[in-house]
Scaffold this motif. Structure first.
Motif, PDB file in Angstrom:
ATOM      1  N   ALA A 182       0.835  -1.205   0.000  1.00 18.80           N
ATOM      2  CA  ALA A 182       0.000   0.000   0.000  1.00 18.80           C
ATOM      3  C   ALA A 182       0.868   1.252   0.000  1.00 18.80           C
ATOM      4  O   ALA A 182       0.578   2.233  -0.700  1.00 18.80           O
ATOM      5  N   ALA A 183       1.951   1.226   0.781  1.00 17.01           N
ATOM      6  CA  ALA A 183       2.859   2.373   0.822  1.00 17.01           C
ATOM      7  C   ALA A 183       3.559   2.572  -0.514  1.00 17.01           C
ATOM      8  O   ALA A 183       3.714   3.704  -0.997  1.00 17.01           O
ATOM      9  N   VAL A 184       3.965   1.479  -1.143  1.00 17.18           N
ATOM     10  CA  VAL A 184       4.645   1.558  -2.440  1.00 17.18           C
ATOM     11  C   VAL A 184       3.700   2.075  -3.522  1.00 17.18           C
ATOM     12  O   VAL A 184       4.132   2.732  -4.486  1.00 17.18           O
ATOM     13  N   GLY A 185       2.405   1.817  -3.361  1.00 13.59           N
ATOM     14  CA  GLY A 185       1.432   2.278  -4.348  1.00 13.59           C
ATOM     15  C   GLY A 185       1.404   3.789  -4.508  1.00 13.59           C
ATOM     16  O   GLY A 185       1.093   4.298  -5.590  1.00 13.59           O
ATOM     17  N   LEU A 186       1.731   4.515  -3.442  1.00 18.46           N
ATOM     18  CA  LEU A 186       1.718   5.983  -3.520  1.00 18.46           C
ATOM     19  C   LEU A 186       2.779   6.532  -4.462  1.00 18.46           C
ATOM     20  O   LEU A 186       2.447   7.303  -5.376  1.00 18.46           O
ATOM     21  N   PRO A 187       4.066   6.178  -4.312  1.00 24.10           N
ATOM     22  CA  PRO A 187       5.052   6.682  -5.289  1.00 24.10           C
ATOM     23  C   PRO A 187       4.822   6.143  -6.700  1.00 24.10           C
ATOM     24  O   PRO A 187       5.116   6.848  -7.675  1.00 24.10           O
ATOM     25  N   ILE A 188       4.302   4.916  -6.818  1.00 24.26           N
ATOM     26  CA  ILE A 188       3.980   4.412  -8.152  1.00 24.26           C
ATOM     27  C   ILE A 188       3.000   5.356  -8.839  1.00 24.26           C
ATOM     28  O   ILE A 188       3.217   5.818  -9.964  1.00 24.26           O
ATOM     29  N   ALA A 189       1.901   5.650  -8.139  1.00 20.44           N
ATOM     30  CA  ALA A 189       0.853   6.488  -8.723  1.00 20.44           C
ATOM     31  C   ALA A 189       1.332   7.923  -8.926  1.00 20.44           C
ATOM     32  O   ALA A 189       1.055   8.541  -9.962  1.00 20.44           O
ATOM     33  N   LEU A 190       2.059   8.458  -7.940  1.00 16.63           N
ATOM     34  CA  LEU A 190       2.501   9.853  -8.015  1.00 16.63           C
ATOM     35  C   LEU A 190       3.453  10.083  -9.175  1.00 16.63           C
ATOM     36  O   LEU A 190       3.243  10.985 -10.003  1.00 16.63           O
ATOM     37  N   PHE A 191       4.520   9.282  -9.263  1.00 21.04           N
ATOM     38  CA  PHE A 191       5.501   9.480 -10.327  1.00 21.04           C
ATOM     39  C   PHE A 191       4.907   9.150 -11.701  1.00 21.04           C
ATOM     40  O   PHE A 191       5.231   9.812 -12.692  1.00 21.04           O
ATOM     41  N   SER A 192       4.034   8.153 -11.740  1.00 24.53           N
ATOM     42  CA  SER A 192       3.390   7.806 -13.015  1.00 24.53           C
ATOM     43  C   SER A 192       2.474   8.930 -13.484  1.00 24.53           C
ATOM     44  O   SER A 192       2.484   9.306 -14.662  1.00 24.53           O
ATOM     45  N   ALA A 193       1.670   9.468 -12.556  1.00 24.37           N
ATOM     46  CA  ALA A 193       0.748  10.545 -12.918  1.00 24.37           C
ATOM     47  C   ALA A 193       1.512  11.776 -13.413  1.00 24.37           C
ATOM     48  O   ALA A 193       1.133  12.399 -14.424  1.00 24.37           O
ATOM     49  N   LEU A 194       2.581  12.135 -12.713  1.00 21.23           N
ATOM     50  CA  LEU A 194       3.383  13.288 -13.140  1.00 21.23           C
ATOM     51  C   LEU A 194       3.996  13.046 -14.522  1.00 21.23           C
ATOM     52  O   LEU A 194       4.045  13.958 -15.364  1.00 21.23           O
ATOM     53  N   ALA A 195       4.464  11.821 -14.746  1.00 17.30           N
ATOM     54  CA  ALA A 195       5.054  11.499 -16.043  1.00 17.30           C
ATOM     55  C   ALA A 195       4.011  11.543 -17.151  1.00 17.30           C
ATOM     56  O   ALA A 195       4.298  11.987 -18.275  1.00 17.30           O
ATOM     57  N   TYR A 196       2.786  11.102 -16.859  1.00 15.01           N
ATOM     58  CA  TYR A 196       1.721  11.163 -17.869  1.00 15.01           C
ATOM     59  C   TYR A 196       1.289  12.601 -18.145  1.00 15.01           C
ATOM     60  O   TYR A 196       0.861  12.926 -19.260  1.00 15.01           O
ATOM     61  N   ILE A 197       1.375  13.465 -17.148  1.00 13.38           N
ATOM     62  CA  ILE A 197       1.098  14.888 -17.387  1.00 13.38           C
ATOM     63  C   ILE A 197       2.128  15.454 -18.353  1.00 13.38           C
ATOM     64  O   ILE A 197       1.802  16.167 -19.312  1.00 13.38           O
ATOM     65  N   TRP A 198       3.391  15.107 -18.101  1.00 11.45           N
ATOM     66  CA  TRP A 198       4.461  15.602 -18.974  1.00 11.45           C
ATOM     67  C   TRP A 198       4.350  15.001 -20.372  1.00 11.45           C
ATOM     68  O   TRP A 198       4.442  15.712 -21.378  1.00 11.45           O
ATOM     69  N   ALA A 199       4.132  13.684 -20.451  1.00 17.27           N
ATOM     70  CA  ALA A 199       4.095  13.009 -21.753  1.00 17.27           C
ATOM     71  C   ALA A 199       2.901  13.458 -22.596  1.00 17.27           C
ATOM     72  O   ALA A 199       2.982  13.466 -23.826  1.00 17.27           O
ATOM     73  N   GLY A 200       1.806  13.821 -21.936  1.00 14.53           N
ATOM     74  CA  GLY A 200       0.595  14.154 -22.687  1.00 14.53           C
ATOM     75  C   GLY A 200       0.350  15.625 -22.895  1.00 14.53           C
ATOM     76  O   GLY A 200      -0.723  16.019 -23.385  1.00 14.53           O
ATOM     77  N   GLN A 201       1.321  16.463 -22.561  1.00 15.36           N
ATOM     78  CA  GLN A 201       1.085  17.907 -22.669  1.00 15.36           C
ATOM     79  C   GLN A 201       0.871  18.363 -24.109  1.00 15.36           C
ATOM     80  O   GLN A 201       0.202  19.379 -24.340  1.00 15.36           O
ATOM     81  N   ASP A 202       1.397  17.623 -25.069  1.00 12.58           N
ATOM     82  CA  ASP A 202       1.198  17.986 -26.476  1.00 12.58           C
ATOM     83  C   ASP A 202       0.319  16.973 -27.209  1.00 12.58           C
ATOM     84  O   ASP A 202       0.257  16.965 -28.438  1.00 12.58           O
ATOM     85  N   ALA A 203      -0.372  16.111 -26.445  1.00 13.28           N
ATOM     86  CA  ALA A 203      -1.207  15.076 -27.066  1.00 13.28           C
ATOM     87  C   ALA A 203      -2.413  15.718 -27.760  1.00 13.28           C
ATOM     88  O   ALA A 203      -3.183  16.453 -27.146  1.00 13.28           O
ATOM     89  N   ALA A 204      -2.560  15.418 -29.029  1.00 17.95           N
ATOM     90  CA  ALA A 204      -3.674  15.975 -29.794  1.00 17.95           C
ATOM     91  C   ALA A 204      -4.956  15.206 -29.485  1.00 17.95           C
ATOM     92  O   ALA A 204      -4.952  13.975 -29.441  1.00 17.95           O
ATOM     93  N   GLY A 205      -6.037  15.955 -29.260  1.00 12.38           N
ATOM     94  CA  GLY A 205      -7.331  15.313 -29.074  1.00 12.38           C
ATOM     95  C   GLY A 205      -7.803  15.204 -27.645  1.00 12.38           C
ATOM     96  O   GLY A 205      -8.942  14.807 -27.398  1.00 12.38           O
ATOM     97  N   MET A 206      -6.942  15.540 -26.675  1.00  5.20           N
ATOM     98  CA  MET A 206      -7.406  15.517 -25.292  1.00  5.20           C
ATOM     99  C   MET A 206      -8.457  16.621 -25.102  1.00  5.20           C
ATOM    100  O   MET A 206      -8.265  17.743 -25.557  1.00  5.20           O
TER     101      MET A 206
END
Length: 269
Positions: A182-206
């Motif tokens: 459960a504790a490990v789930g927090l950094p998994i979700a946090l770093f993944s979410a931040l990375a998806y924000i960065w990766a999708g900033q220029d995604a067409a169609g959002m």
């Protein structure tokens, strides 16, 4: 907009109950339902699956906080294992998002479909690893964390499905394995979410109200409801025939997984 938010509040409620009832992350339910929901909203096919995975992970950031606090209060979090796992998870999550961003939505659905089928088999037959006797070194925990973080960021889950069996096999008792997971789930979700924000900033169609690949109305609705209803699921776990319910949910996951595989491998609807 109100109708959309209500839809996601309902989804969050169901996901929360499922997570609390079966002790698994709600991402296994949230991701496929979001894929269907985003498709129905006419979100472009190229971003549907990435948005579903990213939004699922963003909700896990919120819902995992209360879970971590609850497990830590009971002394179930092994912080000596959490620290090296968290380092590996952070690296793996960002690499996983990079890989996911290179994949087409169809390929991402195929990967999720295979994973859903595997989890369905595990739940249906209640397959669990035997508790090991040896204690893993920090280097091994870091490597394991990177693999778990990478896979979780691709599947849109908090990692418990992978972390708990690994820790159990490497000597942790089930209580500590669940708490540390459960504790490990927090950094998994946090770093993944931040990375998806960065990766999708220029995604067409959002659509409007999106941050990167994260669709905010879905994030808000699911995060609010799932954190509350996880408690309901935990209470029901003590009064309902969980063994039979697990088999029903396993069938649901198998149907979802096979459907994704059929649609994307054979072009069948």
């Amino acid at each position: 907009m109100i109708e959309t938010l209500i839809t996601y509040l309902v989804l969050g409620s169901v996901a929360g109950v499922v997570a609390g009832l079966f002790g698994i992350g709600g991402g296994l339910l949230i991701v496929p339902v979001l894929i269907f929901s985003f498709t129905a909203q006419a979100m472009p096919e190229a971003v549907v699956t990435h948005a579903a995975v990213a939004t699922s992970l963003a909700t896990i950031v919120v819902t995992s906080i209360s879970s971590v606090l609850a497990h830590n209060k009971r002394g179930a979090v092994r912080f000596d294992q959490f620290k090296p796992l968290a380092v590996g998870v952070a690296v793996g999550a960002m690499v996983g998002v990079w890989i996911a961003d290179q994949l087409t939505g169809d390929n991402l659905q195929i990967i999720f479909g295979i994973f859903a089928c595997m989890v369905a088999v595990q739940m249906a037959f209640d397959l669990k690893p035997r508790q090991g006797n040896s204690t893993p070194e920090n280097l091994e925990l870091g490597v394991a964390g990177s693999v778990i973080g990478g896979a979780s960021s691709i599947f849109g889950i908090g990692g418990g499905t992978l972390t708990v069996p690994y820790l159990t096999a490497r000597g942790s008792d089930m209580r500590e394995a669940v708490g540390t997971s459960a504790a490990v789930g927090l950094p998994i979700a946090l770093f993944s979410a931040l990375a998806y924000i960065w990766a999708g900033q220029d995604a067409a169609g959002m659509p409007a109200y999106s941050v990167g690949y994260i669709y905010l109305p879905a994030f808000v609705g699911i995060a609010i409801a799932s954190s509350q209803f996880a408690r309901v699921g935990a209470k029901l776990a003590h009064s309902l025939p969980q063994k039979h319910l697990k088999k029903i949910f396993a069938i649901f996951l198998m149907v979802i997984g096979v459907r994704f595989l059929l649609i994307n491998l054979m072009g069948l609807a």
